[in-house]
Design a protein around this motif. Structure first.
Motif, PDB file in Angstrom:
ATOM      1  N   SER A  21      22.394  11.826 -17.649  1.00 45.90           N
ATOM      2  CA  SER A  21      23.540  12.293 -16.856  1.00 45.90           C
ATOM      3  C   SER A  21      23.555  11.624 -15.489  1.00 45.90           C
ATOM      4  CB  SER A  21      23.496  13.814 -16.679  1.00 45.90           C
ATOM      5  OG  SER A  21      23.715  14.471 -17.890  1.00 45.90           O
ATOM      6  N   ASN A  22      22.406  11.548 -14.852  1.00 46.18           N
ATOM      7  CA  ASN A  22      22.321  10.919 -13.536  1.00 46.18           C
ATOM      8  C   ASN A  22      22.717   9.446 -13.601  1.00 46.18           C
ATOM      9  OD1 ASN A  22      21.442  13.248 -12.238  1.00 46.18           O
ATOM     10  ND2 ASN A  22      19.283  12.765 -12.548  1.00 46.18           N
ATOM     11  N   GLN A  23      22.201   8.740 -14.599  1.00 48.12           N
ATOM     12  CA  GLN A  23      22.504   7.313 -14.731  1.00 48.12           C
ATOM     13  C   GLN A  23      23.993   7.090 -15.008  1.00 48.12           C
ATOM     14  OE1 GLN A  23      19.869   6.072 -17.860  1.00 48.12           O
ATOM     15  NE2 GLN A  23      18.238   5.535 -16.436  1.00 48.12           N
ATOM     16  N   ALA A  24      24.536   7.847 -15.950  1.00 45.81           N
ATOM     17  CA  ALA A  24      25.949   7.682 -16.308  1.00 45.81           C
ATOM     18  C   ALA A  24      26.851   8.083 -15.140  1.00 45.81           C
ATOM     19  CB  ALA A  24      26.277   8.499 -17.552  1.00 45.81           C
ATOM     20  N   ALA A  25      26.506   9.145 -14.429  1.00 44.03           N
ATOM     21  CA  ALA A  25      27.311   9.585 -13.287  1.00 44.03           C
ATOM     22  C   ALA A  25      27.336   8.514 -12.202  1.00 44.03           C
ATOM     23  CB  ALA A  25      26.766  10.897 -12.739  1.00 44.03           C
ATOM     24  N   ASP A  26      26.198   7.891 -11.961  1.00 41.95           N
ATOM     25  CA  ASP A  26      26.141   6.827 -10.957  1.00 41.95           C
ATOM     26  C   ASP A  26      27.060   5.674 -11.353  1.00 41.95           C
ATOM     27  OD1 ASP A  26      24.941   5.462  -8.601  1.00 41.95           O
ATOM     28  OD2 ASP A  26      24.149   4.128 -10.149  1.00 41.95           O
ATOM     29  N   ILE A  27      26.996   5.284 -12.598  1.00 37.16           N
ATOM     30  CA  ILE A  27      27.820   4.174 -13.091  1.00 37.16           C
ATOM     31  C   ILE A  27      29.299   4.526 -13.010  1.00 37.16           C
ATOM     32  CG2 ILE A  27      28.446   2.874 -15.176  1.00 37.16           C
ATOM     33  CD1 ILE A  27      25.381   3.085 -15.891  1.00 37.16           C
ATOM     34  N   LEU A  28      29.668   5.701 -13.483  1.00 43.00           N
ATOM     35  CA  LEU A  28      31.085   6.083 -13.497  1.00 43.00           C
ATOM     36  C   LEU A  28      31.644   6.239 -12.084  1.00 43.00           C
ATOM     37  CD1 LEU A  28      30.912   8.567 -16.476  1.00 43.00           C
ATOM     38  CD2 LEU A  28      32.047   6.325 -16.456  1.00 43.00           C
ATOM     39  N   SER A  29      30.859   6.786 -11.172  1.00 41.87           N
ATOM     40  CA  SER A  29      31.345   6.921  -9.793  1.00 41.87           C
ATOM     41  C   SER A  29      31.472   5.547  -9.127  1.00 41.87           C
ATOM     42  CB  SER A  29      30.444   7.851  -8.978  1.00 41.87           C
ATOM     43  OG  SER A  29      29.163   7.312  -8.809  1.00 41.87           O
ATOM     44  N   ARG A  30      30.552   4.630  -9.419  1.00 43.31           N
ATOM     45  CA  ARG A  30      30.650   3.263  -8.883  1.00 43.31           C
ATOM     46  C   ARG A  30      31.863   2.539  -9.463  1.00 43.31           C
ATOM     47  NH1 ARG A  30      25.346   0.705 -10.290  1.00 43.31           N
ATOM     48  NH2 ARG A  30      26.318  -1.141  -9.375  1.00 43.31           N
ATOM     49  N   GLN A  31      32.152   2.801 -10.725  1.00 37.49           N
ATOM     50  CA  GLN A  31      33.334   2.191 -11.329  1.00 37.49           C
ATOM     51  C   GLN A  31      34.598   2.753 -10.678  1.00 37.49           C
ATOM     52  OE1 GLN A  31      34.247   3.003 -15.489  1.00 37.49           O
ATOM     53  NE2 GLN A  31      34.566   0.804 -15.801  1.00 37.49           N
ATOM     54  N   ASP A  32      34.642   4.055 -10.461  1.00 43.65           N
ATOM     55  CA  ASP A  32      35.792   4.674  -9.796  1.00 43.65           C
ATOM     56  C   ASP A  32      36.006   4.129  -8.388  1.00 43.65           C
ATOM     57  OD1 ASP A  32      36.513   6.274 -11.926  1.00 43.65           O
ATOM     58  OD2 ASP A  32      35.585   8.085 -11.134  1.00 43.65           O
ATOM     59  N   ALA A  33      34.903   3.815  -7.700  1.00 37.45           N
ATOM     60  CA  ALA A  33      34.981   3.293  -6.329  1.00 37.45           C
ATOM     61  C   ALA A  33      35.325   1.796  -6.296  1.00 37.45           C
ATOM     62  CB  ALA A  33      33.663   3.540  -5.612  1.00 37.45           C
ATOM     63  N   GLY A  34      35.436   1.165  -7.456  1.00 38.89           N
ATOM     64  CA  GLY A  34      35.777  -0.247  -7.515  1.00 38.89           C
ATOM     65  C   GLY A  34      34.577  -1.176  -7.411  1.00 38.89           C
ATOM     66  N   GLU A  35      33.371  -0.616  -7.451  1.00 39.92           N
ATOM     67  CA  GLU A  35      32.164  -1.440  -7.356  1.00 39.92           C
ATOM     68  C   GLU A  35      31.801  -2.082  -8.694  1.00 39.92           C
ATOM     69  OE1 GLU A  35      28.956   0.833  -5.678  1.00 39.92           O
ATOM     70  OE2 GLU A  35      30.289   1.732  -4.201  1.00 39.92           O
ATOM     71  N   LEU A  36      32.254  -1.495  -9.777  1.00 46.93           N
ATOM     72  CA  LEU A  36      32.013  -2.033 -11.117  1.00 46.93           C
ATOM     73  C   LEU A  36      33.359  -2.258 -11.798  1.00 46.93           C
ATOM     74  CD1 LEU A  36      29.021   0.198 -12.309  1.00 46.93           C
ATOM     75  CD2 LEU A  36      28.936  -2.221 -11.707  1.00 46.93           C
ATOM     76  N   PRO A  37      33.464  -3.284 -12.629  1.00 44.83           N
ATOM     77  CA  PRO A  37      34.746  -3.625 -13.248  1.00 44.83           C
ATOM     78  C   PRO A  37      35.076  -2.740 -14.447  1.00 44.83           C
ATOM     79  CG  PRO A  37      33.056  -5.124 -14.014  1.00 44.83           C
ATOM     80  CD  PRO A  37      32.402  -4.227 -12.983  1.00 44.83           C
ATOM     81  N   TYR A  38      36.336  -2.852 -14.871  1.00 42.57           N
ATOM     82  CA  TYR A  38      36.805  -2.303 -16.141  1.00 42.57           C
ATOM     83  C   TYR A  38      37.022  -3.496 -17.054  1.00 42.57           C
ATOM     84  CZ  TYR A  38      37.905   2.066 -13.735  1.00 42.57           C
ATOM     85  OH  TYR A  38      37.840   3.227 -13.023  1.00 42.57           O
ATOM     86  N   PRO A  43      25.147  -3.655 -20.019  1.00 41.46           N
ATOM     87  CA  PRO A  43      24.062  -2.686 -19.756  1.00 41.46           C
ATOM     88  C   PRO A  43      24.590  -1.330 -19.284  1.00 41.46           C
ATOM     89  CG  PRO A  43      23.570  -4.794 -18.704  1.00 41.46           C
ATOM     90  CD  PRO A  43      24.982  -4.879 -19.218  1.00 41.46           C
ATOM     91  N   GLU A  44      25.589  -1.343 -18.410  1.00 44.57           N
ATOM     92  CA  GLU A  44      26.165  -0.099 -17.913  1.00 44.57           C
ATOM     93  C   GLU A  44      26.966   0.615 -19.004  1.00 44.57           C
ATOM     94  OE1 GLU A  44      26.214  -2.989 -16.250  1.00 44.57           O
ATOM     95  OE2 GLU A  44      25.265  -2.554 -14.302  1.00 44.57           O
ATOM     96  N   GLN A  45      27.704  -0.167 -19.800  1.00 40.95           N
ATOM     97  CA  GLN A  45      28.486   0.432 -20.885  1.00 40.95           C
ATOM     98  C   GLN A  45      27.571   1.126 -21.887  1.00 40.95           C
ATOM     99  OE1 GLN A  45      31.949   0.697 -21.261  1.00 40.95           O
ATOM    100  NE2 GLN A  45      31.212   2.150 -22.764  1.00 40.95           N
ATOM    101  N   HIS A  46      26.425   0.534 -22.144  1.00 35.60           N
ATOM    102  CA  HIS A  46      25.468   1.125 -23.078  1.00 35.60           C
ATOM    103  C   HIS A  46      25.009   2.511 -22.583  1.00 35.60           C
ATOM    104  CE1 HIS A  46      22.349   1.409 -26.091  1.00 35.60           C
ATOM    105  NE2 HIS A  46      21.490   1.693 -25.124  1.00 35.60           N
ATOM    106  N   ILE A  47      24.749   2.642 -21.303  1.00 30.73           N
ATOM    107  CA  ILE A  47      24.308   3.928 -20.748  1.00 30.73           C
ATOM    108  C   ILE A  47      25.418   4.966 -20.863  1.00 30.73           C
ATOM    109  CG2 ILE A  47      23.652   5.117 -18.603  1.00 30.73           C
ATOM    110  CD1 ILE A  47      22.163   2.467 -17.867  1.00 30.73           C
ATOM    111  N   VAL A  48      26.633   4.592 -20.486  1.00 29.59           N
ATOM    112  CA  VAL A  48      27.763   5.532 -20.568  1.00 29.59           C
ATOM    113  C   VAL A  48      28.027   5.906 -22.026  1.00 29.59           C
ATOM    114  CG1 VAL A  48      30.238   5.808 -20.129  1.00 29.59           C
ATOM    115  CG2 VAL A  48      28.765   4.767 -18.382  1.00 29.59           C
TER     116      VAL A  48
END
Length: 64
Positions: A21-38, A43-48
């Motif tokens: 949950s912590n790992q996925a939340a970090d990734i999703l919040s970074r994606q929402d903030a524009g730090e990670l692409p869509y 590696p990030e997609q695998h965690i989510v």
């Protein structure tokens, strides 16, 4: 746009383990903030995806 704590709380409420949950939340919040692409890099997609699969498996188990 949910922040990291909201993502984390929602994932925990769905039964996703805390570490995942912590790992996925970090990734999703970074994606929402524009730090990670869509879409997310692999590696990030695998965690989510793992968090989603954990929730789906738990749900199926509860329905059985």
């Amino acid at each position: 746009m949910p922040d990291k704590e909201i993502w984390r709380d929602n994932l925990l409420r769905l039964g996703v383990p805390e570490n995942l949950s912590n790992q996925a939340a970090d990734i999703l919040s970074r994606q929402d903030a524009g730090e990670l692409p869509y879409p997310l890099p692999e590696p990030e997609q695998h965690i989510v995806s793992s968090a989603w699969q954990w929730y789906a498996a738990k749900r199926r188990q509860e329905e059985s």
